[in-house]
Design a protein around this motif. Sequence first.
Motif, mmCIF file in Angstrom:
data_model
loop_
_atom_site.group_PDB
_atom_site.id
_atom_site.type_symbol
_atom_site.label_atom_id
_atom_site.label_comp_id
_atom_site.label_asym_id
_atom_site.label_seq_id
_atom_site.Cartn_x
_atom_site.Cartn_y
_atom_site.Cartn_z
ATOM 1 N N CYS A 123 0.140 6.411 -5.617
ATOM 2 C CA CYS A 123 1.725 6.667 -5.775
ATOM 3 C C CYS A 123 1.858 5.832 -4.101
ATOM 4 O O CYS A 123 2.491 5.281 -3.441
ATOM 5 N N ILE A 124 1.831 7.687 -3.447
ATOM 6 C CA ILE A 124 1.745 7.135 -1.648
ATOM 7 C C ILE A 124 1.130 6.312 -1.882
ATOM 8 O O ILE A 124 1.919 5.715 -0.248
ATOM 9 N N TYR A 125 0.111 5.767 -1.544
ATOM 10 C CA TYR A 125 -0.681 4.803 -0.669
ATOM 11 C C TYR A 125 -0.131 3.438 -1.361
ATOM 12 O O TYR A 125 0.260 2.433 -0.492
ATOM 13 N N PHE A 126 0.553 3.342 -2.462
ATOM 14 C CA PHE A 126 0.972 2.111 -2.667
ATOM 15 C C PHE A 126 2.426 1.984 -2.083
ATOM 16 O O PHE A 126 2.690 0.653 -1.681
ATOM 17 N N PHE A 127 3.329 3.045 -1.886
ATOM 18 C CA PHE A 127 4.634 3.002 -1.190
ATOM 19 C C PHE A 127 4.154 2.558 0.640
ATOM 20 O O PHE A 127 4.964 1.918 1.262
ATOM 21 N N MET A 128 3.044 3.650 0.860
ATOM 22 C CA MET A 128 2.668 3.129 2.367
ATOM 23 C C MET A 128 2.535 1.351 2.911
ATOM 24 O O MET A 128 2.927 0.720 3.373
ATOM 25 N N SER A 129 1.684 0.859 1.373
ATOM 26 C CA SER A 129 1.635 -0.675 1.625
ATOM 27 C C SER A 129 2.777 -1.919 1.222
ATOM 28 O O SER A 129 2.741 -2.457 2.394
ATOM 29 N N CYS A 130 3.184 -0.817 0.476
ATOM 30 C CA CYS A 130 5.099 -1.546 0.512
ATOM 31 C C CYS A 130 5.449 -2.171 1.976
ATOM 32 O O CYS A 130 5.363 -2.552 2.620
ATOM 33 N N ILE A 131 4.995 -0.831 2.319
ATOM 34 C CA ILE A 131 6.352 -0.766 3.960
ATOM 35 C C ILE A 131 5.388 -1.490 4.823
ATOM 36 O O ILE A 131 5.966 -1.844 5.404
ATOM 37 N N LEU A 132 4.040 -1.299 4.723
ATOM 38 C CA LEU A 132 3.200 -1.938 5.875
ATOM 39 C C LEU A 132 3.271 -3.347 5.941
ATOM 40 O O LEU A 132 3.197 -4.229 6.801
#
Length: 219
Positions: A84-93
């Motif tokens: 979940c954290i990786y996916f959210f970071m991907s969206c921000i990136l």
Amino acid sequence: MREVEIRRLLAANLLCALAIVLAAVVPAFFLDGFSVLGTHLTWLCVCSVCVATLNIILHLVFKPNQSPKRRSFAHKISRFLKCCIYFFMSCILFHAIIVLYGAPLIESVTETFLFAVLLSTFTTLQCLCLLGPNVQAWIRVFSKNGAMSIWESSLQITSMCSVLGAWFGAFPIPLDWDRPWQVWPISCSLGATFGYMAGLIIAPLWIHWNRKQLTYKSR
């Protein structure tokens, strides 16, 4: 290379493509005035949720990269939270990259972020389902000759097609055509979607045609 595995991959990819088609058609029966162009932000949300849900279900059913080790419940919870954290970071990136490529910084923030979510669904979510929150495995898969299975080869193709589709979709935006689909980020999100669907079809066909040349070795 087993033909059965290629057929499983083809079936999974066709279901994902079908999910995108249904996401564009079915909501119109439940939401007044729904259309891909007219209510594009709603469609972005529906498409992202449908593709994400189906990818997770297909991963649980086909288990293409199942580890022989039995994991504890605590480990599974930790892995889920990391994903979940990786996916959210991907969206921000993706959001930051899109802005650097010329998207409005302050205006249309919601549109840009939802487009970033769609791109993350087409790319990062697949990596998380197949490889888990393992950045080193991601780097390996997207390096030259880094794929170790047909699923990883398919991941390479669909991810690259999605990004390329989004990039090519930006070309019509500055043109003085005054078309409804030139409004940000419609052409880019449609380009990414068509690119993803093209990758879903191309991947199993390319693997089938090159199955004799493809040799996957464990690392």
